[in-house]
Write a protein that holds these residues in place. Sequence first.
Motif, short mmCIF file in Angstrom:
data_model
loop_
_atom_site.label_atom_id
_atom_site.label_comp_id
_atom_site.label_asym_id
_atom_site.label_seq_id
_atom_site.Cartn_x
_atom_site.Cartn_y
_atom_site.Cartn_z
N GLN A 310 0.82 -1.21 0.00
CA GLN A 310 0.00 0.00 0.00
C GLN A 310 0.86 1.27 0.00
O GLN A 310 0.52 2.26 -0.64
CB GLN A 310 -0.92 0.01 1.23
CG GLN A 310 -2.03 -1.03 1.17
CD GLN A 310 -3.21 -0.57 0.35
OE1 GLN A 310 -3.83 0.44 0.66
NE2 GLN A 310 -3.54 -1.30 -0.70
N ALA A 311 1.99 1.22 0.67
CA ALA A 311 2.85 2.40 0.78
C ALA A 311 3.50 2.77 -0.54
O ALA A 311 3.92 3.93 -0.71
CB ALA A 311 3.92 2.17 1.85
N GLN A 312 3.61 1.85 -1.49
CA GLN A 312 4.27 2.17 -2.76
C GLN A 312 3.28 2.47 -3.88
O GLN A 312 3.66 2.75 -5.02
CB GLN A 312 5.24 1.05 -3.16
CG GLN A 312 4.63 -0.34 -3.18
CD GLN A 312 4.07 -0.76 -4.53
OE1 GLN A 312 4.80 -0.87 -5.49
NE2 GLN A 312 2.77 -0.98 -4.59
N LEU A 313 1.99 2.44 -3.60
CA LEU A 313 0.98 2.67 -4.63
C LEU A 313 1.07 4.06 -5.24
O LEU A 313 0.95 4.22 -6.46
CB LEU A 313 -0.42 2.46 -4.05
CG LEU A 313 -0.87 1.00 -3.90
CD1 LEU A 313 -2.17 0.94 -3.10
CD2 LEU A 313 -1.05 0.34 -5.26
N ALA A 314 1.27 5.07 -4.41
CA ALA A 314 1.30 6.44 -4.93
C ALA A 314 2.44 6.61 -5.92
O ALA A 314 2.27 7.18 -7.00
CB ALA A 314 1.43 7.44 -3.78
N GLU A 315 3.62 6.10 -5.59
CA GLU A 315 4.79 6.27 -6.46
C GLU A 315 4.69 5.45 -7.72
O GLU A 315 5.03 5.92 -8.81
CB GLU A 315 6.07 5.90 -5.70
CG GLU A 315 7.32 6.00 -6.56
CD GLU A 315 8.57 5.56 -5.84
OE1 GLU A 315 9.64 5.55 -6.48
OE2 GLU A 315 8.49 5.22 -4.64
N TYR A 316 4.21 4.22 -7.61
CA TYR A 316 4.27 3.30 -8.75
C TYR A 316 3.00 3.28 -9.59
O TYR A 316 3.05 2.95 -10.78
CB TYR A 316 4.60 1.88 -8.27
CG TYR A 316 6.06 1.73 -7.96
CD1 TYR A 316 6.95 1.25 -8.91
CD2 TYR A 316 6.57 2.09 -6.71
CE1 TYR A 316 8.31 1.13 -8.63
CE2 TYR A 316 7.92 1.98 -6.43
CZ TYR A 316 8.79 1.51 -7.39
OH TYR A 316 10.12 1.42 -7.11
N MET A 317 1.86 3.62 -9.01
CA MET A 317 0.63 3.58 -9.80
C MET A 317 -0.16 4.88 -9.73
O MET A 317 -1.22 5.00 -10.36
CB MET A 317 -0.25 2.41 -9.36
CG MET A 317 0.38 1.06 -9.63
SD MET A 317 -0.78 -0.14 -10.30
CE MET A 317 -1.83 -0.41 -8.90
N TYR A 318 0.34 5.85 -9.00
CA TYR A 318 -0.29 7.16 -8.94
C TYR A 318 -1.74 7.08 -8.49
O TYR A 318 -2.63 7.75 -9.02
CB TYR A 318 -0.16 7.90 -10.27
CG TYR A 318 0.72 9.12 -10.15
CD1 TYR A 318 0.24 10.38 -10.47
CD2 TYR A 318 2.03 9.00 -9.69
CE1 TYR A 318 1.05 11.51 -10.34
CE2 TYR A 318 2.84 10.10 -9.57
CZ TYR A 318 2.35 11.36 -9.89
OH TYR A 318 3.15 12.46 -9.75
N ASP A 325 -3.92 3.83 7.58
CA ASP A 325 -2.70 4.04 8.35
C ASP A 325 -1.47 4.19 7.45
O ASP A 325 -0.34 4.20 7.95
CB ASP A 325 -2.48 2.90 9.35
CG ASP A 325 -2.41 1.53 8.69
OD1 ASP A 325 -2.73 1.42 7.49
OD2 ASP A 325 -2.06 0.55 9.38
N VAL A 326 -1.66 4.31 6.14
CA VAL A 326 -0.55 4.54 5.21
C VAL A 326 -0.57 5.99 4.77
O VAL A 326 -1.56 6.46 4.21
CB VAL A 326 -0.64 3.60 3.99
CG1 VAL A 326 0.39 3.98 2.94
CG2 VAL A 326 -0.45 2.15 4.43
N GLU A 327 0.51 6.71 5.02
CA GLU A 327 0.56 8.12 4.69
C GLU A 327 0.93 8.34 3.23
O GLU A 327 1.70 7.57 2.64
CB GLU A 327 1.58 8.84 5.58
CG GLU A 327 1.17 8.95 7.04
CD GLU A 327 2.10 9.86 7.81
OE1 GLU A 327 3.08 10.36 7.22
OE2 GLU A 327 1.84 10.09 9.01
#
Length: 367
Positions: A310-318, A325-327
């Motif tokens: 969940q923490a890498q979703l913003a960077e890898y899938m925008y 609880d994931v910032e």
Amino acid sequence: MSGVTSPAGAFSTRADRFRQRGLAVGLVTAVGLTAGCSVVGGGSDDGSDDSRSVVLVTHDSFSYDEEVVAAFERESGIDLDIRQSGDAGELTNSLVLSRDNPIGDVAFGVDSTFAGRALAEGVFEDYRSPRAERGADDYRVADSDALTAIDVGDVCLNIDREWFAESDVPAPTGLDDLLDPAYRDLLVVQDPATSSPGLAFLLATIAHAGEDGWRDYWTGLRDNGVRVTGGWTEAYTQDFSGSSGNGPRPIVVSYASSPAAEIGADGTPRTEALLDTCYQQVEYAGVLAGTDRPEDARAVVDFLLSEPFQAQLAEYMYVYPVRADVELPEAWREAAPLPEESVTLPADEVEGNRDEWVSEWRDLVLG
């Protein structure tokens, strides 16, 4: 009719949002992600399958941090065989057509606009992850346990802040503003028949104006010079003035996350998502009915809800993680906060009316 172009190109998916960054971050790290190809693990060198291989069927936009996936494989003993199958609509169609002989064990990427069809066709078996209570439960479809929410990617109007700051036209704040003659020839949207954000925006207008009013709303947009393109890439990178393409139109249908890709050297985003215009778009995962590896498939769903993934979703899938609880990355918290009150329509209503709505829209707007 003035300002309206005919659709072109193939169905535009969220893969487009990678292009808006001008980077291939996700696609580069996902090298080897081709249909039917195992990217990590997937059997021994002699071709035998003596490992716990689980086939994850997903869309072409799926991207991830390889170290996160490798850690899951080591800890679980599962080899994740990732196979891509077009966009969200094509993925759903493939799953429906193969439901009696499933093409995988678990699927990710069926979104809000196609969730009703997947549920009606019995594509997934019921499974509620113990991690769902950390945020995924907030996005359940029709109180069903067959689909588990993984990410949110709201579709919203985006504006070029610099254009409006330098013009005599006030920035719009909502959908109704776009009918004002002051915004003539300023808006570019995507065809809902060929574009995922275009479809989401159509649904947003239906939720906003109602079944009795959405046609009049689009008649107003048509008469006010709305431009229609086949997909997000053309609309955002060629017609929108707030992107690197420096197009002529300062209002575009894009994503709530888009401004995070338009931050200038001074730390200020050039663009802004109008959070009162957003349609909530959620992507789901589920265990495919008929899999012979149900326990391992459930473990994959759990993994997609894990903190590392969940923490890498913003960077890898925008997209935005569903876990509360994931910032978000700091830049996102300032430039691209998750909308608090996006509109949405029930999955069964979308499924029952989607094709008719799109057909009516094309007759009305494109003629």
